[in-house]
Design a protein around this motif. Sequence first.
Motif, PDB file in Angstrom:
ATOM      1  N   GLY A 107       0.824  -1.210   0.000  1.00 25.71           N
ATOM      2  CA  GLY A 107       0.000   0.000   0.000  1.00 25.71           C
ATOM      3  C   GLY A 107       0.849   1.246   0.000  1.00 25.71           C
ATOM      4  N   ARG A 108       1.878   1.259   0.830  1.00 26.82           N
ATOM      5  CA  ARG A 108       2.781   2.410   0.892  1.00 26.82           C
ATOM      6  C   ARG A 108       3.549   2.571  -0.425  1.00 26.82           C
ATOM      7  NH1 ARG A 108       3.391   7.335   2.870  1.00 26.82           N
ATOM      8  NH2 ARG A 108       5.506   7.858   3.480  1.00 26.82           N
ATOM      9  N   ALA A 109       4.001   1.447  -0.988  1.00 24.41           N
ATOM     10  CA  ALA A 109       4.742   1.515  -2.251  1.00 24.41           C
ATOM     11  C   ALA A 109       3.866   2.077  -3.358  1.00 24.41           C
ATOM     12  CB  ALA A 109       5.259   0.127  -2.629  1.00 24.41           C
ATOM     13  N   SER A 110       2.568   1.745  -3.326  1.00 24.82           N
ATOM     14  CA  SER A 110       1.660   2.212  -4.381  1.00 24.82           C
ATOM     15  C   SER A 110       1.515   3.736  -4.382  1.00 24.82           C
ATOM     16  CB  SER A 110       0.286   1.559  -4.217  1.00 24.82           C
ATOM     17  OG  SER A 110      -0.371   2.026  -3.049  1.00 24.82           O
ATOM     18  N   GLU A 111       1.746   4.357  -3.237  1.00 26.25           N
ATOM     19  CA  GLU A 111       1.640   5.806  -3.146  1.00 26.25           C
ATOM     20  C   GLU A 111       2.787   6.513  -3.864  1.00 26.25           C
ATOM     21  OE1 GLU A 111       1.441   6.844   0.949  1.00 26.25           O
ATOM     22  OE2 GLU A 111      -0.315   5.592   1.378  1.00 26.25           O
ATOM     23  N   TRP A 112       3.897   5.791  -4.035  1.00 21.77           N
ATOM     24  CA  TRP A 112       5.095   6.390  -4.627  1.00 21.77           C
ATOM     25  C   TRP A 112       5.410   5.833  -6.013  1.00 21.77           C
ATOM     26  CZ3 TRP A 112       7.347  10.444  -2.207  1.00 21.77           C
ATOM     27  CH2 TRP A 112       7.015  10.640  -0.855  1.00 21.77           C
ATOM     28  N   ILE A 113       4.547   4.934  -6.498  1.00 23.24           N
ATOM     29  CA  ILE A 113       4.831   4.294  -7.780  1.00 23.24           C
ATOM     30  C   ILE A 113       4.837   5.317  -8.905  1.00 23.24           C
ATOM     31  CG2 ILE A 113       2.487   3.748  -8.588  1.00 23.24           C
ATOM     32  CD1 ILE A 113       5.243   1.138  -8.327  1.00 23.24           C
ATOM     33  N   ARG A 114       5.743   5.149  -9.851  1.00 23.75           N
ATOM     34  CA  ARG A 114       5.892   6.078 -10.970  1.00 23.75           C
ATOM     35  C   ARG A 114       5.539   5.356 -12.281  1.00 23.75           C
ATOM     36  NH1 ARG A 114      11.829   6.557  -8.670  1.00 23.75           N
ATOM     37  NH2 ARG A 114      11.330   4.332  -8.736  1.00 23.75           N
ATOM     38  N   ARG A 115       5.291   6.140 -13.304  1.00 19.95           N
ATOM     39  CA  ARG A 115       4.930   5.552 -14.599  1.00 19.95           C
ATOM     40  C   ARG A 115       6.029   4.597 -15.078  1.00 19.95           C
ATOM     41  NH1 ARG A 115       1.389   6.632 -18.581  1.00 19.95           N
ATOM     42  NH2 ARG A 115       0.698   8.540 -17.524  1.00 19.95           N
ATOM     43  N   ARG A 116       7.273   5.013 -14.931  1.00 15.64           N
ATOM     44  CA  ARG A 116       8.359   4.152 -15.408  1.00 15.64           C
ATOM     45  C   ARG A 116       8.435   2.853 -14.604  1.00 15.64           C
ATOM     46  NH1 ARG A 116      11.186   8.427 -12.909  1.00 15.64           N
ATOM     47  NH2 ARG A 116      12.519   7.851 -11.146  1.00 15.64           N
ATOM     48  N   ASP A 117       8.024   2.904 -13.317  1.00 14.17           N
ATOM     49  CA  ASP A 117       7.975   1.679 -12.521  1.00 14.17           C
ATOM     50  C   ASP A 117       6.912   0.732 -13.066  1.00 14.17           C
ATOM     51  OD1 ASP A 117       9.916   2.578 -10.608  1.00 14.17           O
ATOM     52  OD2 ASP A 117       8.363   3.811  -9.691  1.00 14.17           O
ATOM     53  N   LEU A 118       5.736   1.287 -13.375  1.00 19.44           N
ATOM     54  CA  LEU A 118       4.647   0.476 -13.908  1.00 19.44           C
ATOM     55  C   LEU A 118       5.035  -0.165 -15.235  1.00 19.44           C
ATOM     56  CD1 LEU A 118       1.580   2.775 -13.143  1.00 19.44           C
ATOM     57  CD2 LEU A 118       2.146   0.609 -12.026  1.00 19.44           C
ATOM     58  N   GLU A 119       5.706   0.604 -16.085  1.00 18.38           N
ATOM     59  CA  GLU A 119       6.131   0.070 -17.380  1.00 18.38           C
ATOM     60  C   GLU A 119       7.132  -1.057 -17.200  1.00 18.38           C
ATOM     61  OE1 GLU A 119       7.597   3.529 -19.326  1.00 18.38           O
ATOM     62  OE2 GLU A 119       5.598   4.297 -19.862  1.00 18.38           O
ATOM     63  N   ALA A 120       8.077  -0.870 -16.275  1.00 17.91           N
ATOM     64  CA  ALA A 120       9.084  -1.905 -16.024  1.00 17.91           C
ATOM     65  C   ALA A 120       8.444  -3.153 -15.426  1.00 17.91           C
ATOM     66  CB  ALA A 120      10.166  -1.362 -15.092  1.00 17.91           C
ATOM     67  N   LEU A 121       7.513  -2.965 -14.498  1.00 21.74           N
ATOM     68  CA  LEU A 121       6.829  -4.097 -13.874  1.00 21.74           C
ATOM     69  C   LEU A 121       5.993  -4.870 -14.895  1.00 21.74           C
ATOM     70  CD1 LEU A 121       5.730  -2.345 -10.565  1.00 21.74           C
ATOM     71  CD2 LEU A 121       7.312  -4.289 -10.721  1.00 21.74           C
ATOM     72  N   ARG A 122       5.297  -4.152 -15.760  1.00 18.16           N
ATOM     73  CA  ARG A 122       4.476  -4.809 -16.776  1.00 18.16           C
ATOM     74  C   ARG A 122       5.356  -5.617 -17.732  1.00 18.16           C
ATOM     75  NH1 ARG A 122      -0.645  -4.200 -17.863  1.00 18.16           N
ATOM     76  NH2 ARG A 122      -0.785  -2.272 -16.627  1.00 18.16           N
ATOM     77  N   GLU A 123       6.478  -5.055 -18.103  1.00 20.98           N
ATOM     78  CA  GLU A 123       7.394  -5.762 -19.004  1.00 20.98           C
ATOM     79  C   GLU A 123       7.914  -7.048 -18.363  1.00 20.98           C
ATOM     80  OE1 GLU A 123      11.658  -5.023 -21.329  1.00 20.98           O
ATOM     81  OE2 GLU A 123      10.546  -3.324 -20.487  1.00 20.98           O
ATOM     82  N   LEU A 124       8.264  -6.977 -17.071  1.00 13.71           N
ATOM     83  CA  LEU A 124       8.745  -8.168 -16.366  1.00 13.71           C
ATOM     84  C   LEU A 124       7.657  -9.238 -16.303  1.00 13.71           C
ATOM     85  CD1 LEU A 124      10.643  -6.413 -13.423  1.00 13.71           C
ATOM     86  CD2 LEU A 124      11.692  -7.851 -15.184  1.00 13.71           C
ATOM     87  N   ALA A 125       6.429  -8.816 -16.006  1.00 16.71           N
ATOM     88  CA  ALA A 125       5.317  -9.764 -15.890  1.00 16.71           C
ATOM     89  C   ALA A 125       5.021 -10.422 -17.235  1.00 16.71           C
ATOM     90  CB  ALA A 125       4.080  -9.062 -15.353  1.00 16.71           C
ATOM     91  N   VAL A 126       4.947  -9.636 -18.281  1.00 19.02           N
ATOM     92  CA  VAL A 126       4.653 -10.175 -19.613  1.00 19.02           C
ATOM     93  C   VAL A 126       5.752 -11.153 -20.045  1.00 19.02           C
ATOM     94  CG1 VAL A 126       4.474  -9.576 -22.063  1.00 19.02           C
ATOM     95  CG2 VAL A 126       3.261  -8.214 -20.352  1.00 19.02           C
ATOM     96  N   SER A 127       6.997 -10.854 -19.703  1.00 17.33           N
ATOM     97  CA  SER A 127       8.118 -11.713 -20.093  1.00 17.33           C
ATOM     98  C   SER A 127       8.043 -13.102 -19.467  1.00 17.33           C
ATOM     99  CB  SER A 127       9.446 -11.048 -19.716  1.00 17.33           C
ATOM    100  OG  SER A 127       9.620  -9.826 -20.393  1.00 17.33           O
ATOM    101  N   MET A 128       7.351 -13.211 -18.333  1.00 14.07           N
ATOM    102  CA  MET A 128       7.230 -14.513 -17.663  1.00 14.07           C
ATOM    103  C   MET A 128       6.477 -15.527 -18.524  1.00 14.07           C
ATOM    104  SD  MET A 128       6.288 -13.416 -13.756  1.00 14.07           S
ATOM    105  CE  MET A 128       7.285 -12.212 -12.854  1.00 14.07           C
ATOM    106  N   GLU A 129       5.582 -15.040 -19.368  1.00 14.41           N
ATOM    107  CA  GLU A 129       4.680 -15.923 -20.113  1.00 14.41           C
ATOM    108  C   GLU A 129       5.425 -16.904 -21.006  1.00 14.41           C
ATOM    109  OE1 GLU A 129       0.558 -15.616 -22.691  1.00 14.41           O
ATOM    110  OE2 GLU A 129       1.539 -13.813 -21.914  1.00 14.41           O
ATOM    111  N   THR A 130       6.514 -16.470 -21.606  1.00 17.20           N
ATOM    112  CA  THR A 130       7.228 -17.325 -22.562  1.00 17.20           C
ATOM    113  C   THR A 130       8.647 -17.669 -22.114  1.00 17.20           C
ATOM    114  OG1 THR A 130       7.913 -15.333 -23.782  1.00 17.20           O
ATOM    115  CG2 THR A 130       5.906 -16.457 -24.526  1.00 17.20           C
ATOM    116  N   ALA A 131       8.997 -17.301 -20.895  1.00 18.17           N
ATOM    117  CA  ALA A 131      10.357 -17.525 -20.410  1.00 18.17           C
ATOM    118  C   ALA A 131      10.570 -18.970 -19.950  1.00 18.17           C
ATOM    119  CB  ALA A 131      10.665 -16.570 -19.261  1.00 18.17           C
ATOM    120  N   THR A 132      11.827 -19.396 -19.906  1.00 17.47           N
ATOM    121  CA  THR A 132      12.171 -20.705 -19.360  1.00 17.47           C
ATOM    122  C   THR A 132      11.976 -20.679 -17.851  1.00 17.47           C
ATOM    123  OG1 THR A 132      14.481 -20.079 -18.997  1.00 17.47           O
ATOM    124  CG2 THR A 132      13.909 -21.005 -21.164  1.00 17.47           C
TER     125      THR A 132
END
Length: 220
Positions: A107-132
């Motif tokens: 909850g505290r982290a969500s108050e400070w989250i930035r657009r670039r953080d969201l983009e990086a997190l989304r990229e990491l999550a999407v990459s899991m789908e086809t990763a070894t």
Amino acid sequence: MPTPKYREAQLRLRSYISEKGLAAGDQLPAEADLAASFGISRLSLREAIKGLETVGVLKTRHGGGTYVEPFSFSPILENLPYAIELQSRDLRNLLEVRAALEEGLIGRASEWIRRRDLEALRELAVSMETATPERIAELDRQFHLRLYEPLDNPLVDQMIELFWEIFHRMQEQTVTSAPSGAELARLHLNIVDALADESDVVQAMSRHFDDIRVRLDHEA
């Protein structure tokens, strides 16, 4: 039974660091001077220093003296045995500690989250789908570390990584089934979506850990 000389020297060294107010990066006096000050042999002092190096309190630089190290959980990880006798309950208990830590901080982290953080997190999550499987583990570690990076708290970063690493090692030894990359991607994307929508991110994180709980119960 008398305290071994090297152990006595370790206690004296810790007290010396505290009493002198030494901080990370500060250099200790020469070995000969410390040994004379403590009234012990240089051999006992060397053994004491080696012991404190093992737990990350001191660092000896070849030909450059001995220095106080910054606080870190790394020595705990480095000294964890790789073959631990574990039961499923041990893993479940560790999961509850890890979940409490992350759900309590998200909850505290969500108050400070930035657009670039969201983009990086989304990229990491999407990459899991086809990763070894090996790559998925690294992506998961990076995701959870990046999630709390906006807090700018090195101690939090170290604790997140410590509990992630210990849990991952234990899970490898006790769990035979693993979620697919697509399932992991979905669970992590739910967290990112909750952050982006400013919805209940604690609930999204809780669902992530609930999925792990179900898998552990299945293994029991």
